[in-house]
Scaffold this active site. Structure first.
Site, mmCIF file in Angstrom:
data_model
loop_
_atom_site.group_PDB
_atom_site.id
_atom_site.type_symbol
_atom_site.label_atom_id
_atom_site.label_comp_id
_atom_site.label_asym_id
_atom_site.label_seq_id
_atom_site.Cartn_x
_atom_site.Cartn_y
_atom_site.Cartn_z
ATOM 1 N N GLU A 15 -3.182 -4.136 -3.460
ATOM 2 C CA GLU A 15 -3.687 -4.883 -4.608
ATOM 3 C C GLU A 15 -3.535 -4.089 -5.902
ATOM 4 O O GLU A 15 -3.359 -4.677 -6.983
ATOM 5 C CB GLU A 15 -5.163 -5.231 -4.394
ATOM 6 C CG GLU A 15 -5.415 -6.234 -3.267
ATOM 7 C CD GLU A 15 -5.540 -5.600 -1.879
ATOM 8 O OE1 GLU A 15 -5.066 -4.458 -1.683
ATOM 9 O OE2 GLU A 15 -6.122 -6.243 -0.997
ATOM 10 N N CYS A 64 -4.165 0.915 -2.543
ATOM 11 C CA CYS A 64 -4.074 -0.342 -1.804
ATOM 12 C C CYS A 64 -2.979 -1.224 -2.420
ATOM 13 O O CYS A 64 -2.606 -1.057 -3.588
ATOM 14 C CB CYS A 64 -5.405 -1.087 -1.840
ATOM 15 S SG CYS A 64 -6.650 -0.462 -0.690
ATOM 16 N N CYS A 116 -10.980 -3.662 -3.601
ATOM 17 C CA CYS A 116 -9.921 -4.516 -4.149
ATOM 18 C C CYS A 116 -10.449 -5.878 -4.566
ATOM 19 O O CYS A 116 -9.901 -6.500 -5.475
ATOM 20 C CB CYS A 116 -8.767 -4.627 -3.160
ATOM 21 S SG CYS A 116 -7.843 -3.081 -3.089
ATOM 22 N N CYS A 120 -9.974 -5.485 0.790
ATOM 23 C CA CYS A 120 -11.144 -4.616 0.971
ATOM 24 C C CYS A 120 -12.111 -4.815 -0.196
ATOM 25 O O CYS A 120 -11.781 -5.447 -1.211
ATOM 26 C CB CYS A 120 -10.710 -3.162 1.095
ATOM 27 S SG CYS A 120 -10.188 -2.389 -0.460
ATOM 28 N N ASN A 133 0.825 -1.204 0.000
ATOM 29 C CA ASN A 133 0.000 0.000 0.000
ATOM 30 C C ASN A 133 0.861 1.257 0.000
ATOM 31 O O ASN A 133 1.958 1.294 0.572
ATOM 32 C CB ASN A 133 -1.007 0.007 1.152
ATOM 33 C CG ASN A 133 -0.403 -0.195 2.523
ATOM 34 O OD1 ASN A 133 0.616 -0.835 2.681
ATOM 35 N ND2 ASN A 133 -1.059 0.360 3.534
ATOM 36 N N VAL A 134 0.338 2.268 -0.677
ATOM 37 C CA VAL A 134 1.038 3.551 -0.826
ATOM 38 C C VAL A 134 0.037 4.646 -0.471
ATOM 39 O O VAL A 134 -0.894 4.916 -1.244
ATOM 40 C CB VAL A 134 1.563 3.731 -2.269
ATOM 41 C CG1 VAL A 134 2.240 5.091 -2.422
ATOM 42 C CG2 VAL A 134 2.525 2.605 -2.645
ATOM 43 N N GLU A 135 0.206 5.228 0.707
ATOM 44 C CA GLU A 135 -0.757 6.229 1.176
ATOM 45 C C GLU A 135 -0.414 7.617 0.645
ATOM 46 O O GLU A 135 0.634 7.833 0.022
ATOM 47 C CB GLU A 135 -0.809 6.194 2.710
ATOM 48 C CG GLU A 135 -1.318 4.838 3.191
ATOM 49 C CD GLU A 135 -1.576 4.757 4.675
ATOM 50 O OE1 GLU A 135 -1.117 5.643 5.441
ATOM 51 O OE2 GLU A 135 -2.258 3.800 5.087
HETATM 52 N N1 THU Z 1 -5.305 -1.544 2.494
HETATM 53 C C1 THU Z 1 -4.777 -2.259 1.450
HETATM 54 O O1 THU Z 1 -3.680 -1.956 0.968
HETATM 55 N N2 THU Z 1 -5.497 -3.285 0.951
HETATM 56 C C2 THU Z 1 -6.680 -3.733 1.480
HETATM 57 O O2 THU Z 1 -7.300 -4.626 0.913
HETATM 58 C C3 THU Z 1 -7.165 -3.174 2.741
HETATM 59 C C4 THU Z 1 -6.600 -1.830 3.081
HETATM 60 C C5 THU Z 1 -4.547 -0.400 3.022
HETATM 61 C C6 THU Z 1 -5.102 0.928 2.649
HETATM 62 C C7 THU Z 1 -4.565 1.806 3.751
HETATM 63 O O3 THU Z 1 -3.264 2.247 3.385
HETATM 64 C C8 THU Z 1 -4.447 0.882 4.952
HETATM 65 O O4 THU Z 1 -4.531 -0.442 4.427
HETATM 66 C C9 THU Z 1 -5.511 1.077 6.007
HETATM 67 O O5 THU Z 1 -6.784 1.003 5.455
#
Ligand code: THU
Length: 129
Positions: free
Chosen positions: A58, A56, A92, A89, A45-47
């Protein structure tokens, strides 16, 4: 494909979770999968300061699928920063459905499930024909 090494796939996801950029949530996610030609795919994940713009894990994995030659995603697992299996999620699951279809196999906290089981009655490419 038979005899998939789920432990190796989970380890690949755990390794890439360490590279997540998650300064806002502090929640690292790593994803790993296999393409139908056996290619290993990973993503983290890259915020973003605009929270809703976050990518996400994925998203990175599916981008790598296409960037490295395309094909279909056959196996998938995602983990948290401790290497524990988590569920993708909802958004995704839709992204994974497009890449792997209803027969994509996912490792879940309750064992291996198909995409059809984790996203039943999905809207997909067939609905646009
Ligand atoms: N996140 C993912 O990368 N994939 C998922 O399927 C669930 C959530 C990440 C997004 C965010 O950076 C962190 O998890 C918290 O929600």
């Amino acid at each position: 494909m038979t005899g998939v090494d789920w432990a190796a796939l989970q380890q690949a996801a755990t390794d890439v979770a360490a590279r997540a950029y998650a300064p806002y949530s502090g929640f690292h996610v790593g994803a790993a999968g296999l393409a139908d030609d056996g290619r290993l795919l990973v993503g983290c994940n890259v915020e973003n300061a605009g929270y809703g713009v976050t990518l996400c894990a994925e998203c990175g994995l599916v981008s790598q699928l296409h960037a490295t030659g395309g094909g279909r995603l056959t196996h998938f697992v995602c983990v948290n920063g401790d290497g524990e299996v988590i569920m993708p999620c909802g958004r995704c699951r839709q992204i994974l459905y497009e890449a792997g279809g209803p027969d994509l196999e996912l490792q879940t906290p309750e064992g291996v499930r198909t995409m059809d089981q984790v996203l039943p009655l999905a809207f997909g490419p067939d609905d646009l024909t």
